[in-house]
Design a protein around this motif. Structure first.
Motif, PDB file in Angstrom:
ATOM      1  N   LYS A  56       0.825  -1.214   0.000  1.00 34.50           N
ATOM      2  CA  LYS A  56       0.000   0.000   0.000  1.00 34.50           C
ATOM      3  C   LYS A  56       0.859   1.263   0.000  1.00 34.50           C
ATOM      4  N   ASN A  57       2.132   1.105   0.380  1.00 27.44           N
ATOM      5  CA  ASN A  57       2.981   2.280   0.568  1.00 27.44           C
ATOM      6  C   ASN A  57       4.157   2.387  -0.401  1.00 27.44           C
ATOM      7  N   PHE A  58       4.569   1.275  -0.980  1.00 28.93           N
ATOM      8  CA  PHE A  58       5.696   1.290  -1.917  1.00 28.93           C
ATOM      9  C   PHE A  58       5.249   0.771  -3.271  1.00 28.93           C
ATOM     10  N   SER A  59       5.809   1.353  -4.322  1.00 31.28           N
ATOM     11  CA  SER A  59       5.547   0.912  -5.687  1.00 31.28           C
ATOM     12  C   SER A  59       6.871   0.840  -6.435  1.00 31.28           C
ATOM     13  N   MET A  60       6.851   0.118  -7.546  1.00 27.14           N
ATOM     14  CA  MET A  60       8.030  -0.003  -8.381  1.00 27.14           C
ATOM     15  C   MET A  60       7.832   0.857  -9.625  1.00 27.14           C
ATOM     16  N   HIS A  61       8.818   1.683  -9.940  1.00 19.24           N
ATOM     17  CA  HIS A  61       8.772   2.500 -11.148  1.00 19.24           C
ATOM     18  C   HIS A  61       9.020   1.560 -12.324  1.00 19.24           C
ATOM     19  N   GLU A  62       8.043   1.427 -13.181  1.00 17.52           N
ATOM     20  CA  GLU A  62       8.113   0.440 -14.257  1.00 17.52           C
ATOM     21  C   GLU A  62       9.206   0.736 -15.274  1.00 17.52           C
ATOM     22  N   GLU A  63       9.462   1.997 -15.571  1.00 18.42           N
ATOM     23  CA  GLU A  63      10.438   2.346 -16.602  1.00 18.42           C
ATOM     24  C   GLU A  63      11.864   2.408 -16.065  1.00 18.42           C
ATOM     25  N   ASP A  64      12.053   3.011 -14.897  1.00 21.73           N
ATOM     26  CA  ASP A  64      13.402   3.209 -14.376  1.00 21.73           C
ATOM     27  C   ASP A  64      13.876   2.085 -13.463  1.00 21.73           C
ATOM     28  N   GLY A  65      12.978   1.206 -13.042  1.00 24.72           N
ATOM     29  CA  GLY A  65      13.376   0.068 -12.225  1.00 24.72           C
ATOM     30  C   GLY A  65      13.869   0.416 -10.842  1.00 24.72           C
ATOM     31  N   HIS A  66      13.080   1.166 -10.093  1.00 26.78           N
ATOM     32  CA  HIS A  66      13.403   1.463  -8.699  1.00 26.78           C
ATOM     33  C   HIS A  66      12.110   1.630  -7.911  1.00 26.78           C
ATOM     34  N   ALA A  67      12.201   1.396  -6.624  1.00 24.50           N
ATOM     35  CA  ALA A  67      11.036   1.562  -5.752  1.00 24.50           C
ATOM     36  C   ALA A  67      10.918   3.020  -5.325  1.00 24.50           C
ATOM     37  N   PHE A  68       9.718   3.387  -4.895  1.00 28.38           N
ATOM     38  CA  PHE A  68       9.473   4.716  -4.337  1.00 28.38           C
ATOM     39  C   PHE A  68       8.283   4.630  -3.397  1.00 28.38           C
ATOM     40  N   VAL A  69       8.147   5.637  -2.544  1.00 34.36           N
ATOM     41  CA  VAL A  69       7.016   5.691  -1.618  1.00 34.36           C
ATOM     42  C   VAL A  69       5.826   6.257  -2.389  1.00 34.36           C
ATOM     43  N   SER A  70       4.844   5.403  -2.618  1.00 40.18           N
ATOM     44  CA  SER A  70       3.662   5.816  -3.377  1.00 40.18           C
ATOM     45  C   SER A  70       2.580   6.397  -2.471  1.00 40.18           C
ATOM     46  N   ARG A  71       2.664   6.080  -1.187  1.00 40.34           N
ATOM     47  CA  ARG A  71       1.733   6.635  -0.193  1.00 40.34           C
ATOM     48  C   ARG A  71       2.409   6.567   1.169  1.00 40.34           C
ATOM     49  N   GLN A  72       2.405   7.680   1.855  1.00 40.62           N
ATOM     50  CA  GLN A  72       2.977   7.713   3.200  1.00 40.62           C
ATOM     51  C   GLN A  72       2.090   6.890   4.140  1.00 40.62           C
ATOM     52  N   PRO A  73       2.687   6.223   5.127  1.00 39.96           N
ATOM     53  CA  PRO A  73       1.883   5.418   6.059  1.00 39.96           C
ATOM     54  C   PRO A  73       0.895   6.286   6.836  1.00 39.96           C
ATOM     55  N   GLU A  74      -0.331   5.779   6.972  1.00 37.60           N
ATOM     56  CA  GLU A  74      -1.393   6.536   7.633  1.00 37.60           C
ATOM     57  C   GLU A  74      -1.938   5.859   8.886  1.00 37.60           C
ATOM     58  N   THR A  75      -1.658   4.576   9.041  1.00 44.66           N
ATOM     59  CA  THR A  75      -2.183   3.837  10.196  1.00 44.66           C
ATOM     60  C   THR A  75      -1.015   3.191  10.940  1.00 44.66           C
ATOM     61  N   PRO A  76      -1.223   2.783  12.184  1.00 52.66           N
ATOM     62  CA  PRO A  76      -0.165   2.073  12.911  1.00 52.66           C
ATOM     63  C   PRO A  76       0.288   0.800  12.183  1.00 52.66           C
ATOM     64  N   GLU A  77      -0.635   0.121  11.520  1.00 51.79           N
ATOM     65  CA  GLU A  77      -0.285  -1.084  10.772  1.00 51.79           C
ATOM     66  C   GLU A  77       0.628  -0.755   9.602  1.00 51.79           C
ATOM     67  N   GLU A  78       0.285   0.318   8.872  1.00 48.39           N
ATOM     68  CA  GLU A  78       1.127   0.741   7.755  1.00 48.39           C
ATOM     69  C   GLU A  78       2.490   1.211   8.251  1.00 48.39           C
ATOM     70  N   GLU A  79       2.516   1.916   9.375  1.00 46.00           N
ATOM     71  CA  GLU A  79       3.797   2.348   9.971  1.00 46.00           C
ATOM     72  C   GLU A  79       4.672   1.133  10.256  1.00 46.00           C
ATOM     73  N   ALA A  80       4.074   0.090  10.843  1.00 48.89           N
ATOM     74  CA  ALA A  80       4.826  -1.123  11.196  1.00 48.89           C
ATOM     75  C   ALA A  80       5.353  -1.815   9.946  1.00 48.89           C
ATOM     76  N   LEU A  81       4.540  -1.902   8.899  1.00 46.34           N
ATOM     77  CA  LEU A  81       4.982  -2.543   7.665  1.00 46.34           C
ATOM     78  C   LEU A  81       6.081  -1.737   6.979  1.00 46.34           C
ATOM     79  N   CYS A  82       5.974  -0.414   6.999  1.00 45.96           N
ATOM     80  CA  CYS A  82       7.015   0.429   6.408  1.00 45.96           C
ATOM     81  C   CYS A  82       8.322   0.299   7.187  1.00 45.96           C
ATOM     82  N   LYS A  83       8.224   0.202   8.496  1.00 50.55           N
ATOM     83  CA  LYS A  83       9.424   0.005   9.308  1.00 50.55           C
ATOM     84  C   LYS A  83      10.056  -1.342   8.980  1.00 50.55           C
ATOM     85  N   GLU A  84       9.228  -2.365   8.829  1.00 57.90           N
ATOM     86  CA  GLU A  84       9.725  -3.695   8.468  1.00 57.90           C
ATOM     87  C   GLU A  84      10.414  -3.652   7.098  1.00 57.90           C
ATOM     88  N   ALA A  85       9.811  -2.943   6.151  1.00 60.11           N
ATOM     89  CA  ALA A  85      10.408  -2.805   4.818  1.00 60.11           C
ATOM     90  C   ALA A  85      11.743  -2.078   4.902  1.00 60.11           C
TER      91      ALA A  85
END
Length: 77
Positions: A34-63
């Protein structure tokens, strides 16, 4: 350690970011799709959405902790 000055322009504004040391391993996208996406053309990840919930915060920290090249940063903004 990720450098904010080297972050990709595709990152959504906020505390989490991916910098140009990303090797496109897809680990962050698999961990927090929900928070990271892959740039299809350049081949790198980026934050597509900042974490908004404690669950998303935990997953982003894990990532961030699981990134093999430490390309994900959290500057606490």
């Amino acid at each position: 350690m990720a450098e904010k000055s080297q972050s990709w322009k595709e990152n959504k504004p906020g505390k989490m970011f991916v910098d140009q040391s990303c090797i496109a391993c897809d680990a962050c996208v698999l961990t927090a799709p929900k928070n990271f996406s892959m740039h299809e053309e350049d081949g790198h990840a980026f934050v597509s959405r900042q974490p908004e919930t404690p669950e998303e915060e935990a997953l982003c920290k894990e990532a961030m902790e699981g990134c093999p090249v430490e390309a994900i940063g959290n500057d606490g903004e």
